[in-house]
Design a protein around this motif. Sequence first.
Motif, PDB file in Angstrom:
ATOM      1  N   MET A 266       0.827  -1.196   0.000  1.00 42.38           N
ATOM      2  CA  MET A 266       0.000   0.000   0.000  1.00 42.38           C
ATOM      3  C   MET A 266       0.872   1.261   0.000  1.00 42.38           C
ATOM      4  O   MET A 266       0.513   2.281  -0.625  1.00 42.38           O
ATOM      5  CB  MET A 266      -0.926   0.006   1.218  1.00 42.38           C
ATOM      6  N   ALA A 267       2.002   1.187   0.672  1.00 35.53           N
ATOM      7  CA  ALA A 267       2.919   2.326   0.690  1.00 35.53           C
ATOM      8  C   ALA A 267       3.443   2.617  -0.707  1.00 35.53           C
ATOM      9  O   ALA A 267       3.554   3.783  -1.113  1.00 35.53           O
ATOM     10  CB  ALA A 267       4.079   2.052   1.645  1.00 35.53           C
ATOM     11  N   LEU A 268       3.754   1.570  -1.467  1.00 37.20           N
ATOM     12  CA  LEU A 268       4.186   1.757  -2.846  1.00 37.20           C
ATOM     13  C   LEU A 268       3.066   2.371  -3.683  1.00 37.20           C
ATOM     14  O   LEU A 268       3.295   3.279  -4.490  1.00 37.20           O
ATOM     15  CB  LEU A 268       4.618   0.424  -3.459  1.00 37.20           C
ATOM     16  N   PHE A 269       1.860   1.860  -3.504  1.00 36.63           N
ATOM     17  CA  PHE A 269       0.714   2.362  -4.269  1.00 36.63           C
ATOM     18  C   PHE A 269       0.498   3.853  -4.013  1.00 36.63           C
ATOM     19  O   PHE A 269       0.405   4.657  -4.947  1.00 36.63           O
ATOM     20  CB  PHE A 269      -0.550   1.585  -3.911  1.00 36.63           C
ATOM     21  N   TYR A 270       0.442   4.232  -2.720  1.00 35.53           N
ATOM     22  CA  TYR A 270       0.198   5.627  -2.392  1.00 35.53           C
ATOM     23  C   TYR A 270       1.406   6.509  -2.726  1.00 35.53           C
ATOM     24  O   TYR A 270       1.243   7.682  -3.079  1.00 35.53           O
ATOM     25  CB  TYR A 270      -0.167   5.779  -0.916  1.00 35.53           C
ATOM     26  N   GLY A 271       2.597   5.945  -2.620  1.00 39.67           N
ATOM     27  CA  GLY A 271       3.785   6.701  -3.007  1.00 39.67           C
ATOM     28  C   GLY A 271       3.750   7.070  -4.475  1.00 39.67           C
ATOM     29  O   GLY A 271       4.094   8.193  -4.865  1.00 39.67           O
ATOM     30  N   PHE A 272       3.310   6.113  -5.297  1.00 40.93           N
ATOM     31  CA  PHE A 272       3.194   6.370  -6.734  1.00 40.93           C
ATOM     32  C   PHE A 272       2.083   7.379  -7.021  1.00 40.93           C
ATOM     33  O   PHE A 272       2.284   8.366  -7.755  1.00 40.93           O
ATOM     34  CB  PHE A 272       2.918   5.058  -7.464  1.00 40.93           C
ATOM     35  N   VAL A 273       0.911   7.168  -6.428  1.00 43.86           N
ATOM     36  CA  VAL A 273      -0.247   8.038  -6.688  1.00 43.86           C
ATOM     37  C   VAL A 273       0.022   9.468  -6.219  1.00 43.86           C
ATOM     38  O   VAL A 273      -0.205  10.437  -6.957  1.00 43.86           O
ATOM     39  CB  VAL A 273      -1.510   7.481  -6.002  1.00 43.86           C
ATOM     40  N   ASP A 274       0.526   9.611  -4.984  1.00 48.44           N
ATOM     41  CA  ASP A 274       0.777  10.958  -4.461  1.00 48.44           C
ATOM     42  C   ASP A 274       1.893  11.652  -5.235  1.00 48.44           C
ATOM     43  O   ASP A 274       1.851  12.869  -5.453  1.00 48.44           O
ATOM     44  CB  ASP A 274       1.132  10.894  -2.973  1.00 48.44           C
ATOM     45  N   GLY A 275       2.900  10.867  -5.636  1.00 52.41           N
ATOM     46  CA  GLY A 275       3.982  11.436  -6.413  1.00 52.41           C
ATOM     47  C   GLY A 275       3.494  11.978  -7.746  1.00 52.41           C
ATOM     48  O   GLY A 275       3.847  13.090  -8.156  1.00 52.41           O
ATOM     49  N   ILE A 276       2.668  11.194  -8.432  1.00 50.71           N
ATOM     50  CA  ILE A 276       2.112  11.627  -9.713  1.00 50.71           C
ATOM     51  C   ILE A 276       1.220  12.854  -9.533  1.00 50.71           C
ATOM     52  O   ILE A 276       1.226  13.788 -10.354  1.00 50.71           O
ATOM     53  CB  ILE A 276       1.304  10.484 -10.373  1.00 50.71           C
ATOM     54  N   ARG A 277       0.470  12.887  -8.448  1.00 52.36           N
ATOM     55  CA  ARG A 277      -0.400  14.033  -8.172  1.00 52.36           C
ATOM     56  C   ARG A 277       0.388  15.260  -7.742  1.00 52.36           C
ATOM     57  O   ARG A 277      -0.128  16.380  -7.767  1.00 52.36           O
ATOM     58  CB  ARG A 277      -1.413  13.669  -7.087  1.00 52.36           C
ATOM     59  N   GLY A 278       1.629  15.043  -7.318  1.00 48.98           N
ATOM     60  CA  GLY A 278       2.468  16.153  -6.928  1.00 48.98           C
ATOM     61  C   GLY A 278       2.267  16.636  -5.508  1.00 48.98           C
ATOM     62  O   GLY A 278       2.671  17.756  -5.163  1.00 48.98           O
ATOM     63  N   VAL A 279       1.674  15.804  -4.658  1.00 51.39           N
ATOM     64  CA  VAL A 279       1.425  16.195  -3.258  1.00 51.39           C
ATOM     65  C   VAL A 279       1.813  15.055  -2.337  1.00 51.39           C
ATOM     66  O   VAL A 279       1.226  13.974  -2.376  1.00 51.39           O
ATOM     67  CB  VAL A 279      -0.060  16.558  -3.019  1.00 51.39           C
ATOM     68  N   ARG A 280       2.803  15.303  -1.488  1.00 48.55           N
ATOM     69  CA  ARG A 280       3.177  14.308  -0.497  1.00 48.55           C
ATOM     70  C   ARG A 280       2.291  14.462   0.733  1.00 48.55           C
ATOM     71  O   ARG A 280       2.038  15.579   1.192  1.00 48.55           O
ATOM     72  CB  ARG A 280       4.648  14.488  -0.100  1.00 48.55           C
ATOM     73  N   LYS A 281       1.844  13.334   1.280  1.00 52.60           N
ATOM     74  CA  LYS A 281       0.988  13.353   2.456  1.00 52.60           C
ATOM     75  C   LYS A 281       1.668  12.638   3.618  1.00 52.60           C
ATOM     76  O   LYS A 281       2.619  11.890   3.433  1.00 52.60           O
ATOM     77  CB  LYS A 281      -0.368  12.701   2.136  1.00 52.60           C
ATOM     78  N   ASN A 282       1.169  12.899   4.822  1.00 50.12           N
ATOM     79  CA  ASN A 282       1.747  12.282   6.017  1.00 50.12           C
ATOM     80  C   ASN A 282       1.174  10.893   6.217  1.00 50.12           C
ATOM     81  O   ASN A 282       0.336  10.653   7.094  1.00 50.12           O
ATOM     82  CB  ASN A 282       1.481  13.154   7.253  1.00 50.12           C
ATOM     83  N   ARG A 283       1.617   9.969   5.390  1.00 47.25           N
ATOM     84  CA  ARG A 283       1.152   8.597   5.466  1.00 47.25           C
ATOM     85  C   ARG A 283       2.195   7.714   6.150  1.00 47.25           C
ATOM     86  O   ARG A 283       3.392   7.941   6.043  1.00 47.25           O
ATOM     87  CB  ARG A 283       0.869   8.047   4.073  1.00 47.25           C
ATOM     88  N   PHE A 284       1.716   6.683   6.868  1.00 40.39           N
ATOM     89  CA  PHE A 284       2.560   5.627   7.431  1.00 40.39           C
ATOM     90  C   PHE A 284       3.579   6.165   8.444  1.00 40.39           C
ATOM     91  O   PHE A 284       4.598   5.541   8.669  1.00 40.39           O
ATOM     92  CB  PHE A 284       3.288   4.856   6.314  1.00 40.39           C
TER      93      PHE A 284
END
Length: 285
Positions: A266-284
């Motif tokens: 899930m970390a890889l999935f969200y890392g890819f999605v947030d990276g593409i969106r251009g916004v890093r979030k406070n996940r994990f």
Amino acid sequence: MDNKKMKLAAIVIIYYPDIKDLQKNIFRYIDDIDKLLIWDNSPSDSQTYRIALDGYEDKVEVLTTGKNEFIAYPLNQAVKWCMENNFTHLLSMDQDSLFDVGEFKLYKNRVHKNLGNKNVIFGVNPNNKFRKQNDFLPVNWFITSGSIYDVNIINKLGGFREDYKIDCVDNEICYRTNLNGYRTVVDTKCHLNQIFGNHKKTIFGFTTLGYSPFRTYSILCNHILLWKQYPQQIEKELKKEIVKEYFIYRFVKILLSENRKIDKSMALFYGFVDGIRGVRKNRFC
């Protein structure tokens, strides 16, 4: 710039350190700096790390907020401290980075001789990555540990990216420095023993770093953000590494040989999605 005016502070950022190793590492450079800032990222409810540096007590100051602030924030606080105390340069060190005996003194002297000419960040040669040469080598980026920063220029450029927290902080500050007409150069003669992650050999024959879900997310997300922000500066080899090592191979290694497979996937999935969106979030976290 007059070389005699260089006043050098150092910051070593620690997190649950091995005290004996840390002392050994610090003693390799403490004689050749004017002040040592020890930033403790270990949470305040953990054990207190008392680092015996006999004879150097007046040279050391311990800083902390009582929680893990990662890398960028402590570096910015160190730059601020340097500005307030009339220090011109800052050496950044990891807790497990080790100079060979006498190596830092030579490195510092060579930096002295190469001040000016828009040289703002000086780096070292981790694990002999670069082929040795007589002159300082201009490069796009290098690791934070062992680097010496001109604090006035770094402050002028806005400091380190705190939203990156830990991963790609080194790449980003170097890219930004170069884009603003300054130079990042490596002393290829200065060897630094550097540990990158906790390598473990698997039964399948490959090695894995076993990063946590947080670091798994951070590495992929930040590298994609870096790619989007600096498409011309980021090297072709690093682009391939982002796709292969940090996404495809990382996913395979998680499935085959690591624990917490769902969290890390899930970390890889969200890392890819947030990276593409251009916004890093406070996940994990």
